[in-house]
Design a protein around this motif. Structure first.
Motif, PDB file in Angstrom:
ATOM      1  N   VAL A  90      38.735 -16.346  24.962  1.00 57.53           N
ATOM      2  CA  VAL A  90      37.411 -16.197  24.367  1.00 57.53           C
ATOM      3  C   VAL A  90      37.020 -17.534  23.723  1.00 57.53           C
ATOM      4  CG1 VAL A  90      35.958 -14.940  22.730  1.00 57.53           C
ATOM      5  CG2 VAL A  90      37.829 -13.770  23.913  1.00 57.53           C
ATOM      6  N   VAL A  91      35.850 -18.042  24.073  1.00 56.44           N
ATOM      7  CA  VAL A  91      35.356 -19.303  23.525  1.00 56.44           C
ATOM      8  C   VAL A  91      34.370 -18.994  22.406  1.00 56.44           C
ATOM      9  CG1 VAL A  91      34.175 -21.474  24.021  1.00 56.44           C
ATOM     10  CG2 VAL A  91      35.646 -20.424  25.751  1.00 56.44           C
ATOM     11  N   PHE A  92      34.531 -19.711  21.281  1.00 56.24           N
ATOM     12  CA  PHE A  92      33.665 -19.534  20.122  1.00 56.24           C
ATOM     13  C   PHE A  92      32.899 -20.831  19.857  1.00 56.24           C
ATOM     14  CE2 PHE A  92      37.360 -16.849  19.601  1.00 56.24           C
ATOM     15  CZ  PHE A  92      36.845 -15.634  19.159  1.00 56.24           C
ATOM     16  N   ALA A  93      31.640 -20.702  19.515  1.00 60.19           N
ATOM     17  CA  ALA A  93      30.825 -21.830  19.066  1.00 60.19           C
ATOM     18  C   ALA A  93      30.348 -21.521  17.653  1.00 60.19           C
ATOM     19  CB  ALA A  93      29.630 -22.041  19.996  1.00 60.19           C
ATOM     20  N   VAL A  94      30.671 -22.398  16.697  1.00 62.80           N
ATOM     21  CA  VAL A  94      30.262 -22.191  15.302  1.00 62.80           C
ATOM     22  C   VAL A  94      29.660 -23.487  14.767  1.00 62.80           C
ATOM     23  CG1 VAL A  94      32.120 -20.510  14.971  1.00 62.80           C
ATOM     24  CG2 VAL A  94      32.464 -22.865  14.263  1.00 62.80           C
ATOM     25  N   ARG A  95      28.853 -23.365  13.727  1.00 58.59           N
ATOM     26  CA  ARG A  95      28.210 -24.537  13.134  1.00 58.59           C
ATOM     27  C   ARG A  95      29.232 -25.322  12.305  1.00 58.59           C
ATOM     28  NH1 ARG A  95      23.168 -24.236  14.583  1.00 58.59           N
ATOM     29  NH2 ARG A  95      22.129 -22.208  14.791  1.00 58.59           N
ATOM     30  N   SER A 148      31.948 -16.257  24.118  1.00 59.26           N
ATOM     31  CA  SER A 148      31.909 -16.030  25.563  1.00 59.26           C
ATOM     32  C   SER A 148      33.313 -15.745  26.066  1.00 59.26           C
ATOM     33  CB  SER A 148      31.330 -17.250  26.284  1.00 59.26           C
ATOM     34  OG  SER A 148      31.264 -17.030  27.680  1.00 59.26           O
ATOM     35  N   HIS A 149      33.475 -14.679  26.861  1.00 60.57           N
ATOM     36  CA  HIS A 149      34.772 -14.321  27.442  1.00 60.57           C
ATOM     37  C   HIS A 149      34.892 -15.007  28.801  1.00 60.57           C
ATOM     38  CE1 HIS A 149      35.800 -10.928  24.632  1.00 60.57           C
ATOM     39  NE2 HIS A 149      34.529 -11.121  24.362  1.00 60.57           N
ATOM     40  N   VAL A 150      35.862 -15.905  28.934  1.00 57.26           N
ATOM     41  CA  VAL A 150      36.004 -16.636  30.193  1.00 57.26           C
ATOM     42  C   VAL A 150      37.231 -16.214  30.977  1.00 57.26           C
ATOM     43  CG1 VAL A 150      34.783 -18.648  29.317  1.00 57.26           C
ATOM     44  CG2 VAL A 150      37.263 -18.537  29.083  1.00 57.26           C
ATOM     45  N   SER A 151      38.150 -15.473  30.372  1.00 51.97           N
ATOM     46  CA  SER A 151      39.378 -15.090  31.080  1.00 51.97           C
ATOM     47  C   SER A 151      39.967 -13.851  30.452  1.00 51.97           C
ATOM     48  CB  SER A 151      40.403 -16.231  31.018  1.00 51.97           C
ATOM     49  OG  SER A 151      41.642 -15.815  31.543  1.00 51.97           O
ATOM     50  N   LEU A 183      27.469 -28.831  28.760  1.00 49.32           N
ATOM     51  CA  LEU A 183      28.416 -27.806  29.180  1.00 49.32           C
ATOM     52  C   LEU A 183      29.636 -27.792  28.265  1.00 49.32           C
ATOM     53  CD1 LEU A 183      28.446 -28.498  33.027  1.00 49.32           C
ATOM     54  CD2 LEU A 183      27.291 -26.591  31.884  1.00 49.32           C
ATOM     55  N   VAL A 184      30.264 -26.633  28.159  1.00 56.15           N
ATOM     56  CA  VAL A 184      31.582 -26.492  27.555  1.00 56.15           C
ATOM     57  C   VAL A 184      32.534 -26.153  28.690  1.00 56.15           C
ATOM     58  CG1 VAL A 184      33.010 -25.242  25.900  1.00 56.15           C
ATOM     59  CG2 VAL A 184      30.593 -25.659  25.397  1.00 56.15           C
ATOM     60  N   ARG A 240      26.212 -24.906  27.022  1.00 55.01           N
ATOM     61  CA  ARG A 240      26.536 -25.222  25.643  1.00 55.01           C
ATOM     62  C   ARG A 240      25.605 -24.530  24.654  1.00 55.01           C
ATOM     63  NH1 ARG A 240      27.081 -31.480  24.103  1.00 55.01           N
ATOM     64  NH2 ARG A 240      24.817 -31.381  24.040  1.00 55.01           N
ATOM     65  N   ALA A 241      24.373 -24.231  25.051  1.00 56.45           N
ATOM     66  CA  ALA A 241      23.404 -23.644  24.136  1.00 56.45           C
ATOM     67  C   ALA A 241      23.645 -22.162  23.887  1.00 56.45           C
ATOM     68  CB  ALA A 241      21.982 -23.849  24.671  1.00 56.45           C
ATOM     69  N   ASN A 242      24.117 -21.422  24.922  1.00 55.80           N
ATOM     70  CA  ASN A 242      24.216 -19.968  24.773  1.00 55.80           C
ATOM     71  C   ASN A 242      25.539 -19.378  25.251  1.00 55.80           C
ATOM     72  OD1 ASN A 242      23.941 -20.008  27.613  1.00 55.80           O
ATOM     73  ND2 ASN A 242      21.713 -19.783  27.470  1.00 55.80           N
ATOM     74  N   GLY A 243      26.440 -20.185  25.813  1.00 52.88           N
ATOM     75  CA  GLY A 243      27.734 -19.693  26.252  1.00 52.88           C
ATOM     76  C   GLY A 243      27.739 -18.977  27.584  1.00 52.88           C
ATOM     77  N   ARG A 244      26.609 -18.956  28.280  1.00 56.06           N
ATOM     78  CA  ARG A 244      26.571 -18.278  29.574  1.00 56.06           C
ATOM     79  C   ARG A 244      27.283 -19.104  30.642  1.00 56.06           C
ATOM     80  NH1 ARG A 244      20.141 -16.649  29.233  1.00 56.06           N
ATOM     81  NH2 ARG A 244      20.379 -15.065  27.583  1.00 56.06           N
TER      82      ARG A 244
END
Length: 374
Positions: A118-123, A133-136, A153-154, A168-172
């Motif tokens: 699970v990838v997290f983006a925080v300020r 976002s769940h990637v695996s 991109l992430v 990178r903006a929304n995790g999609r």
């Protein structure tokens, strides 16, 4: 000392495990000890500036951005500290065990990945969540950081041997491609994702390192040493990577062509570090410039041209006909003549520049592998 290789100072870590160090603000930051503490050590003298306990769980390699230090902990916390004194700025529990990857920070956002993919983006200023976002469905854990941010991109590597690109903006998800059977290591430069890992397939043959277009995930090139490769580093159009037989490889980032290799003499494959014009690997130091300036040089009448590693052309000397003013683009071969030069570009087209008194620069259409000048 960079100049001599002599030890200037050392810090005793005893037999305790420690993270890789990170450099910033004239200090080294690393996690060490049992239980682990985050340390700041003055780079010039080795004097400990401060230490901070973050609990009994392991702590990742720190990321330093400005006056902030960011670390993951095994217990699922992302922590930001003040780089000058170690005081805690904020801590956010992400309710999942975090992988050992170093946090990635870009444009005021911190990106981390859990061991369940699970990838997290925080300020970065307060730890407030932006997206997840769940990637695996499996583990994203790797021996070296496999999380990178570039070109909107992430990029994250996962246990199934895949690389996934997230917006990178929304995790999609933007794309996801299989690249092997274990978590690969990645680096991003010049709109390309460089992936190094454990080869898969019959005999473990494909591939040790691969270059992917970061917009699409489409493969640009591969290189195959039939053995695992370590985390790649990129500088001046060259990819540096070590293989499991302790060989240090330098590859053209655009084509994958091997430029040189060196046995590093270490007991295991190492991770190269690049700074201030030098490459450091285990007990070796290389001059970056001596290996990465030109892949080819050609001499004509009163001028010369060269192809820099990476493909761009540079000419110098007499320029009365524009012969020292090459066109933009990347080249595979150049030939300099009397008052003009010609070259083959990476798309197999040919172009000439300079004196055109006899039609020298009027190149016929077609595909080329080599040109020569008279």
């Amino acid at each position: 000392s960079v100049a001599t290789g002599k030890t200037r100072w050392s810090y005793p870590l005893k037999k305790n495990s420690c993270s890789d160090p990170s450099f910033g603000n004239n200090a080294l930051y690393l996690a060490a000890g049992s239980p682990q503490k985050l340390l700041a050590v003055k780079a010039g003298s080795g004097r400990v500036l401060w230490s901070k306990s973050l609990g009994r769980a392991w702590v990742s390699t720190p990321t330093i951005v400005g006056n902030q230090v960011f670390v993951n902990t095994e217990g699922g916390a992302l922590v930001a500290l003040k780089s000058s004194n170690g005081s805690k700025l904020w801590s956010r529990s992400l309710n999942r065990p975090l992988a050992s990857q170093t946090p990635a920070v870009s444009n005021g956002v911190v990106y981390v990945v859990s061991s369940t993919g699970v990838v997290f983006a925080v300020r970065s200023k307060n730890g407030h969540s932006i997206w997840t976002s769940h990637v695996s469905a499996g583990s994203a854990l790797s021996l070296h950081p496999s999380l990178a941010v570039a070109d909107g991109l992430v990029l994250v590597a996962t246990t199934g041997g895949s690389v996934t690109a997230l917006n990178r903006a929304n995790g999609r998800p933007a794309w996801s491609v299989p690249v092997g059977g274990a978590p690969p290591d990645i680096a991003v430069a010049s709109h390309t994702v460089f992936v190094a890992g454990i080869p898969t397939g019959p005999g473990g043959t494909a591939p040790s390192i691969e270059a992917l277009d970061d917009a699409t995930g489409i493969s640009k090139w591969t290189d195959d040493w039939r053995q695992p490769a370590s985390a790649p580093e990129v500088a001046n159009g060259v990819v540096y990577v070590t293989s499991a037989d302790q060989t240090f490889h330098a590859l053209d980032a655009q084509s994958g062509q091997e430029l040189w290799e060196q046995t590093n003499g270490g007991s295991q494959r190492g991770y190269p570090a690049i700074t201030n014009g030098h490459i450091y690997l285990n007990n070796f130091a290389f001059d970056l410039g001596s290996h990465t300036d030109f892949a080819q040089v050609t001499v004509g009448g009163d001028f010369a041209c060269g192809i820099r590693v990476g493909g761009s052309a540079l000419c110098w000397g007499f320029d009365n006909r524009g012969q020292a003013d090459p066109p933009a683009g990347d080249f595979t071969q150049i030939s300099a003549g009397i008052g003009f030069a010609c070259g083959v570009k990476t798309d197999a087209s040919a172009v000439c520049w300079g004196d055109d008194a006899s039609g020298e620069t009027d190149v016929p259409a077609g595909s080329y592998t080599q040109v020569t000048t008279g």
